[in-house]
Design an enzyme around this catalytic site. Sequence first.
Site, PDB file in Angstrom:
ATOM      1  N   GLU A  43       0.827  -1.216   0.000  1.00  0.00           N
ATOM      2  CA  GLU A  43       0.000   0.000   0.000  1.00  0.00           C
ATOM      3  C   GLU A  43       0.858   1.261   0.000  1.00  0.00           C
ATOM      4  O   GLU A  43       0.518   2.247  -0.649  1.00  0.00           O
ATOM      5  CB  GLU A  43      -0.957   0.006   1.198  1.00  0.00           C
ATOM      6  CG  GLU A  43      -2.015  -1.091   1.136  1.00  0.00           C
ATOM      7  CD  GLU A  43      -2.861  -1.059  -0.129  1.00  0.00           C
ATOM      8  OE1 GLU A  43      -3.019   0.012  -0.734  1.00  0.00           O
ATOM      9  OE2 GLU A  43      -3.353  -2.126  -0.533  1.00  0.00           O
ATOM     10  N   TYR A 126      -6.069   5.536   5.083  1.00  0.00           N
ATOM     11  CA  TYR A 126      -6.187   4.588   3.961  1.00  0.00           C
ATOM     12  C   TYR A 126      -5.407   3.305   4.240  1.00  0.00           C
ATOM     13  O   TYR A 126      -5.925   2.190   4.120  1.00  0.00           O
ATOM     14  CB  TYR A 126      -5.665   5.256   2.679  1.00  0.00           C
ATOM     15  CG  TYR A 126      -5.680   4.317   1.501  1.00  0.00           C
ATOM     16  CD1 TYR A 126      -6.822   4.182   0.722  1.00  0.00           C
ATOM     17  CD2 TYR A 126      -4.560   3.554   1.171  1.00  0.00           C
ATOM     18  CE1 TYR A 126      -6.860   3.301  -0.343  1.00  0.00           C
ATOM     19  CE2 TYR A 126      -4.587   2.676   0.115  1.00  0.00           C
ATOM     20  CZ  TYR A 126      -5.733   2.557  -0.642  1.00  0.00           C
ATOM     21  OH  TYR A 126      -5.764   1.670  -1.689  1.00  0.00           O
ATOM     22  N   ASP A 144      -9.359   6.377  -1.014  1.00  0.00           N
ATOM     23  CA  ASP A 144      -8.290   7.156  -1.654  1.00  0.00           C
ATOM     24  C   ASP A 144      -8.921   7.966  -2.789  1.00  0.00           C
ATOM     25  O   ASP A 144     -10.150   8.037  -2.902  1.00  0.00           O
ATOM     26  CB  ASP A 144      -7.175   6.223  -2.153  1.00  0.00           C
ATOM     27  CG  ASP A 144      -7.642   5.319  -3.280  1.00  0.00           C
ATOM     28  OD1 ASP A 144      -8.861   5.302  -3.584  1.00  0.00           O
ATOM     29  OD2 ASP A 144      -6.789   4.640  -3.882  1.00  0.00           O
TER      30      ASP A 144
END
Length: 374
Positions: A43, A126, A144
């Site tokens: 991520e 996030y 996002d």
Amino acid sequence: MLKMNVSVLPARFSSELLNWWLEHKRDLPWKKSTDPYKVWVSEIILQQTRVEQGKKYFDRFLTVFPTIDILASAPEELLLKTWEGLGYYNRARNMHFTAKYLVEQNQGAFPTTIQELSQLKGIGPYTAAAIASFSFGLPHPVIDGNVLRLISRVLGITSDIQQPATVKEIQQFLEKAIEFAVPEDFNQALMDFGSLQCTPGRPNCQVCVLSEYCRAFQEEKTTEIPVKKKKQPLVKRYFHFLDIECEDGHTLIQQRTSGEIWPRLFQLPLIETAQEYILRKEDFDGLMFSITGQTTPALSTYPLIAKSSQVLSHQKIYGNFYKLKVNKLNIIKNTDLYLVEREKVSKFAFPKLVSEYIRSNAYSNGLSMAESGE
Ligand code: SF4
């Protein structure tokens, strides 16, 4: 076009999104594991680059740092070198800090609640939601830019998507919708739908499972939504890098200071000018004296050999690269300068602009970009 006024039900949205995803899901290497370390790494990398590029960086990162313990004990220089090309090096430094913290305080284990995950350095809402859902199966939606775009279109939201109130409205809708699905599938479906179907420029509305009630489509506003406040214009900066090539095979590199862009990364010796400018012989003479103490630097050439640019979040950097050939190189004044062998220079971590130059024929053979065909 058929216009309908159908309210968007979270359960229906969730079910249709999941059905679409079962047919279209992407096969991504980091999705093969629920290991929070790998989810975290993937991520953070994906915040820096596109999925296709991200695969390469993900493999490279895990080859060098296969576990959180190895990352925690690695020297920062190795981390920055491995991160090279991704930019925004503070993300890598924050990962290093968090890895050390978790190894020292929690035997390398990640906490299992979103509240605790969100308190870790460099882990925002996030990433916390991604780890919580992909690793621990918790119902926290990832939000996002892709997701904000998708949901603001579906709900027909015309307020600025960068405003906290708008994000909250979207979050509340998603928190209801995720309850009707397996959290990790729902989040992956959101990500894939935003990237593949509801794209920024050309959403594929003609073949979309949500088009029947998507407000932006129904009201012909897909080019107007999402609404984003205009960004401040980029500040332009003009950097002149000196590629000093000594007869004995050495060159000079310089370490950047903290508190500026690219903190503690290396670069070729730099002069910054306020305006666009090409350095002249008199500029080099004074500069070489300040670096090396040579009163008559034995320059055989000093051409502008390459030009490049790099866009950062608030700045655009224009880089000019000059090749200076000298027969002697001693540093006497600047402690941030290092004398290194030219062949070994690629071991250091540079900003993207400089590392691209160092990999080019302009650095190795002295060919300008036009001559080398780059
Ligand atoms: S109809 Fe178009 S704008 Fe609406 S969700 Fe589908 S692709 Fe996106």
